[in-house]
Structure formats: C-alpha cells, structure tokens
Design a protein around this motif. Structure first.
Motif: not given
Length: 402
Positions: A384, A389-391
């Motif tokens: 993360r 706020r994303e992989d």
C-alpha cells in the motif's frame, strides 16, 4: 548398381530407366572439408542471400565485407580463411561513381591502399551498361535461362579466379515473376550451379516485402520463398528499434545509424544466439569543388563493428551492497516515473544521472536494476502506498551477495 522402376513412356513414347545409386561407405577423415571464403557465412560453391529493408545498410556492408576479403583483414569480426580473396561486386542499382564513393570512403576509414587491394576487387554496374539478366519469363515462352550469359559469366569467374561474386539486388538480375516459386527456384538453382561450376561463393542481396518491414527475417524476403530455400545461409539485417535504442542508451535521432545482422538459415555452420551489431560512421571524401571547399565534399557512410554497452562495466559487489543499504533504508518504487524510483539509489552509488536527457545513464541504470531483480539481489513487492492510498510495486532488498 541397384535397379529403379522403369517408367512406361515419356511424352515421346521413349522408354526411360531410373537407377538408384548405392551409398559407398568411406572413412569420414577422407571427406573434403567445406571451403569457407569468409567466416562461416560464405561457402565456396554455394548460395548466400542478404535480406534487408531498404536503406538498412546492405550495400555498404557488402562493400566492407568485400574489402575484408580482398585484403585478408578481419575488419568486421570475421576471419578470412586462407588469406586474401578475389571478389566481384555487380551492382544493379548504383552507378560506378557512387560505388567508388562508397568503396573509397571505406578504404579511407580502414587505411586500405591500392596495394592492399592488389587487383583482387572487381566492380561492375548495370547503370553503366553492365546488364545482368540471368533469366526472362514471358507468357509465350515461359522461363528462359540466358545460357550464353551463364556460360560467359562462369568462364570469367574461373579466368579471374573469383572467390566470391555478389549481385545487388537479386530482383534486378532476372525478368521473371518473383512470386512464382517454380521460376524463382529454377533461377536460384542456376545461380547455385554457377557457383559450383565457377568454384566460388554467390551472394544475392534481396529486399524484404512490405509485410516484413517491422522485423526482418529470412521469411520476410519479398517474392517466392524458393530463393531462401535454395540458399545455404541467409544473412538478415535489421535497423535498431526504438526499444533497443532505449535499452542501449542511444538517442532516437541516432538509432538509424545502427543495425544488427544474424544468419537466419545457417544449416552449414553452428548457429549463433547473438546478433552482430554495426554502426555507420561518416567519412568525408574531401572532394569538394574549388568554389565549395568549406563543405569538405561528400560524406559517406562506412560500416564498423559495434558492441552494445555492458550495463555492468565497472560495477562491483560493493556497489550492490551499497545500493541494497539505500534500498533497505528507504521506500523505493519500481516504476521509473514514480518517486523515489529504485534506480535513483543505483544512480547515487554509481554517480549516474536519472534526468530524462541522460539517455545512456538511464539505460545503464534500468539494465542493472532489471538484472538485480531477476537474480534475486533485489525483489519487487506490492504494498500500500500511504500517500496514493492504493497498491503500488516497490523494490526491496532480496538475497545478500556472496
């Protein structure tokens, strides 16, 4: 002698007898070895095709090969077995004056003198009247081989002791349907017989079809595949691609100066996994007119060997350990547009630049990073990104170096 089956009749009702010949066992040590004229690419008595896109460099490459053969010098990375050879270039597209420019530019670059050539190079041009039409085809007569030409050409090759005869391009050496396999097969076999009877290698330069404009292979050759099938070796030329330019750190505007070759159908020598790379350097002939002396005259391309840069030249295990230490202390991302990119750690340790304009440095960094990930020294990990706020894919330390 063994007996074959007798056919009933021919078209003229004449009986024909076919007899099979038994194989005669021999000591393999007594078999005559193949006669190589140039490296493991040109063999005496056999056909060789040179397939390339237009303006890829096949003509200047053929001139460089000819000069290597006639001087006996390893100019392009190929040995000349048995010393200097006698070479005949018959060009059907360029006039003799243009060929002289190409030849003299190469001689100037390599420091070749008239004495080095020693009368072993022969050059003819169709544009100066040296017409070469081995065969013609018409609806009325079909394919007709020019027997007087074949005989005269064979006699001249023998009289001059020519070791290699190069025709450029093949399509201009006949007036047949180039898409007709039967006609092209007959023409190719006739060229093979010329080589066999004249005891020389025969080279046929050939263009690729439009469909083969991206990546040329032996099967990209225009027209009937019979020509390729008849050749013992097929040398294929390809210009450097955009991806290859990025990989090797070559600016896009300069990549057309580079091309690679490989034998795509060498059933007479061990295959090579690697292409041979070349680049074209500019050589001035210093032939400017008196009222235009500032220009220096004509600038001609000359082929020279080139090796792709080794990304790991000067890189040691200590450099890897230092990069791993930086990676371990940070949050480095895998993609080069992400910040901070893992390549920045490599750049810091090796003193390289990751700026967009530093093409060679970025190519070196990318190559090193890929290799260290492939061999496990570093590893890609998906986790993360707290800011996005994303992989995202990150790079972390893998196995410690031995």
């Amino acid at each position: 002698m063994g007996r074959g089956r007798q056919s009933r009749t021919t078209a003229n009702d004449e009986p024909v007898r076919v007899v099979a010949t038994p194989y005669e066992w021999c000591d393999p040590r007594t078999i005559k070895p193949r006669e190589w004229v140039y490296g493991r690419s040109i063999q005496r008595g056999h056909l060789r095709a040179v397939v390339a896109q237009g303006a890829a460099g096949k003509t200047i490459l053929s001139v460089a090969e000819a000069l290597a053969m006639v001087t006996g010098r390893n100019l392009l990375g190929q040995d000349v077995p048995g010393g200097p050879k006698r070479v005949w270039l018959w060009n059907l597209e360029d006039d003799r004056e243009e060929l002289s420019r190409i030849i003299q530019a190469a001689c100037k670059h390599w420091g070749i003198t008239a004495a080095d050539i020693g009368g072993r190079l022969f050059v003819d041009s169709a544009l100066d009247g040296a017409i070469l039409k081995l065969a013609t085809s018409t609806a009325a007569e079909g394919l007709v081989i020019n027997r007087p030409l074949v005989g005269a050409l064979t006699d001249e090759l023998l009289a001059r002791g020519v070791d290699y005869f190069h025709v450029d391009p093949f399509v201009s050496s006949h007036a047949a349907n180039e898409s007709d396999n039967m006609e092209i097969d007959a023409i190719a076999k006739e060229w093979a017989l010329v080589g066999k009877n004249a005891k020389c290698g025969i080279g046929l330069a050939h263009h690729v079809s439009k469909a083969g404009a991206a990546e040329a292979t032996a099967l990209s050759a225009r027209g009937a595949v019979a020509l390729i099938n008849a050749c013992r070796s097929v040398l294929v030329l390809n210009r450097m691609t955009e991806d290859e330019a990025k990989k090797y750190g070559i600016e896009q505007e300069r990549r057309r100066r580079y091309f690679r070759t490989y034998d795509d159908k060498n059933n007479r020598a061990p295959p090579s996994d690697d292409s041979d790379w070349f680049r074209m350097v500019s050589v001035s002939l210093d032939n400017a007119a008196p009222d235009d002396a500032d220009t220096g005259g004509d600038n001609m391309g000359v082929v020279v060997p080139w090796s792709p840069p080794d990304a790991f030249e000067g890189v040691t295990v200590d450099h890897l350990r230092r990069v791993q230490a930086l990676i371990a202390d940070g949050e480095y991302k895998d993609h080069p547009t992400s910040k901070p990119w893992a390549g920045e750690a490599i750049a810091e340790v090796l003193g390289l630049s990751t700026e967009k304009g530093a093409v060679a440095d970025r190519a070196k960094i990318t190559g090193i990073l890929k290799t260290w990930i492939d061999n496990g020294a570093l590893k890609r990990v998906q986790k993360r990104d707290p800011q996005k706020r994303e992989d995202r894919w990150y790079v972390e330390v893998g196995e410690a170096p031995l």
